[in-house]
Motif scaffolding. Structure first.
Motif, PDB file in Angstrom:
ATOM      1  N   TYR A 135       0.831  -1.206   0.000  1.00  0.00           N
ATOM      2  CA  TYR A 135       0.000   0.000   0.000  1.00  0.00           C
ATOM      3  C   TYR A 135       0.865   1.255   0.000  1.00  0.00           C
ATOM      4  CZ  TYR A 135      -3.748   3.211   1.370  1.00  0.00           C
ATOM      5  OH  TYR A 135      -4.640   4.252   1.422  1.00  0.00           O
ATOM      6  N   LEU A 136       1.910   1.266   0.806  1.00  0.00           N
ATOM      7  CA  LEU A 136       2.779   2.429   0.887  1.00  0.00           C
ATOM      8  C   LEU A 136       3.632   2.587  -0.366  1.00  0.00           C
ATOM      9  CD1 LEU A 136       3.875   2.115   4.610  1.00  0.00           C
ATOM     10  CD2 LEU A 136       2.351   3.832   3.631  1.00  0.00           C
ATOM     11  N   LEU A 141       3.609   6.983  -5.304  1.00  0.00           N
ATOM     12  CA  LEU A 141       3.420   7.395  -6.698  1.00  0.00           C
ATOM     13  C   LEU A 141       2.131   8.199  -6.826  1.00  0.00           C
ATOM     14  CD1 LEU A 141       4.382   3.974  -8.331  1.00  0.00           C
ATOM     15  CD2 LEU A 141       5.749   6.079  -8.393  1.00  0.00           C
ATOM     16  N   PRO A 142       2.061   9.379  -6.221  1.00  0.00           N
ATOM     17  CA  PRO A 142       0.803  10.143  -6.222  1.00  0.00           C
ATOM     18  C   PRO A 142       0.367  10.610  -7.600  1.00  0.00           C
ATOM     19  CG  PRO A 142       2.605  11.483  -5.376  1.00  0.00           C
ATOM     20  CD  PRO A 142       3.137  10.091  -5.498  1.00  0.00           C
ATOM     21  N   GLY A 162       9.302  -3.672  -2.076  1.00  0.00           N
ATOM     22  CA  GLY A 162       8.413  -2.848  -2.890  1.00  0.00           C
ATOM     23  C   GLY A 162       9.213  -1.767  -3.582  1.00  0.00           C
ATOM     24  N   VAL A 163       8.998  -1.601  -4.882  1.00  0.00           N
ATOM     25  CA  VAL A 163       9.714  -0.594  -5.661  1.00  0.00           C
ATOM     26  C   VAL A 163       8.692   0.275  -6.379  1.00  0.00           C
ATOM     27  CG1 VAL A 163      11.350  -0.143  -7.520  1.00  0.00           C
ATOM     28  CG2 VAL A 163      11.726  -2.075  -5.972  1.00  0.00           C
ATOM     29  N   LYS A 172       6.766  11.390   1.575  1.00  0.00           N
ATOM     30  CA  LYS A 172       6.547  12.577   2.384  1.00  0.00           C
ATOM     31  C   LYS A 172       7.441  12.513   3.615  1.00  0.00           C
ATOM     32  CE  LYS A 172       1.811  13.441   0.883  1.00  0.00           C
ATOM     33  NZ  LYS A 172       0.393  13.632   1.292  1.00  0.00           N
ATOM     34  N   ALA A 173       7.758  13.685   4.146  1.00  0.00           N
ATOM     35  CA  ALA A 173       8.651  13.739   5.298  1.00  0.00           C
ATOM     36  C   ALA A 173       8.113  12.913   6.469  1.00  0.00           C
ATOM     37  CB  ALA A 173       8.852  15.195   5.729  1.00  0.00           C
ATOM     38  N   GLU A 174       6.794  12.972   6.685  1.00  0.00           N
ATOM     39  CA  GLU A 174       6.197  12.201   7.772  1.00  0.00           C
ATOM     40  C   GLU A 174       6.364  10.701   7.550  1.00  0.00           C
ATOM     41  OE1 GLU A 174       3.375  15.819   7.232  1.00  0.00           O
ATOM     42  OE2 GLU A 174       4.681  14.567   5.992  1.00  0.00           O
ATOM     43  N   ALA A 175       6.216  10.266   6.290  1.00  0.00           N
ATOM     44  CA  ALA A 175       6.370   8.846   5.975  1.00  0.00           C
ATOM     45  C   ALA A 175       7.802   8.386   6.213  1.00  0.00           C
ATOM     46  CB  ALA A 175       5.952   8.573   4.533  1.00  0.00           C
TER      47      ALA A 175
END
Length: 226
Positions: A135-136, A141-142, A162-163, A172-175
């Motif tokens: 999922y992440l 890839l937004p 996962g690639v 994102k910085a939080e991720a």
């Protein structure tokens, strides 16, 4: 995107887990409420249209909205039961079961998702790591691109990789903070909790999580006992 690399450490190396159980539970509950509100709200909107005597010409649209949103809600609930909880009687999961859980929640997005899981099944910790990582990976890839999730076994270890590859592949910085197993000090908790949960899943199972982000490419690798 600037080059970056993050390697997860064990909870003991970090001097204890950065988030206690009560706070962790509240953050996960908040994320689930956020994810569920959109399809549930759409179902209510459809029902309101059906009840509106001035909108009977939109009955077919209302029924379509209700059906699509109900399917989305069911897909989210089924995914979250494996990704965040243990509310399932299954002790082992097939690759087909897990790919379906993820495919159903990411359907309609801009990124494609390809799987290479090989043979064999997965216990609960491995299944939880796999679906969250997948999922992440898609979430990196937004604006679209190609995501690939592969599994291989190296001796007594299960390796889940996962690639995400795309023009604007990014974390994102939080991720990035969550994937490093670090406490969030600024930013949005909703963007942090699932990455942190993936790190915690790997850590509690005696495994590791490694993340690399370079221009147009993000990779995440979990290594844990098979």
């Amino acid at each position: 995107m600037t080059d970056a690399a993050v390697s997860a450490q064990s909870g003991s190396q970090l001097g204890g887990l950065p988030v206690d159980g009560q706070e962790l539970a509240s953050l996960i509950a908040a994320k689930l409420c956020h994810d569920f509100i959109s399809p549930s709200g759409a179902i209510m909107s459809g029902l309101d249209l059906l009840d509106d005597p001035t909108a009977q010409d939109m009955r077919d649209d209302a029924m379509s909205l209700i059906a699509d949103s109900a399917r989305k809600m069911v897909a989210l609930v089924q995914f979250c039961r494996v990704a965040f909880g243990a509310a399932t009687t299954a002790e082992r999961f097939t690759g087909a079961e897990l790919t379906a859980l993820v495919d159903n929640v990411v359907a309609g997005g801009r990124a494609t998702l390809a799987w290479n899981l090989g043979d064999g099944d997965f216990g609960k910790p491995q299944a939880r790591a796999l679906v969250n990582l997948a999922y992440l990976t898609v979430g990196a890839l937004p604006t679209g691109g190609a995501a690939t999730v592969a599994v291989r076994r190296e001796g007594a270890q299960l390796v889940i990789e996962g690639v995400a590859e795309g023009a604007r592949a990014r974390l994102k910085a939080e991720a990035a903070t969550g994937l490093a197993g670090q406490r969030l000090t600024e930013g949005l908790a909703g963007q942090w909790i699932q990455p942190y949960w993936l790190w915690l899943t790997a850590d509690q199972a005696g495994g590791t999580l490694t993340v690399e982000a370079v221009e147009s490419r993000v990779s995440m690798t979990v290594r844990m006992p098979s």
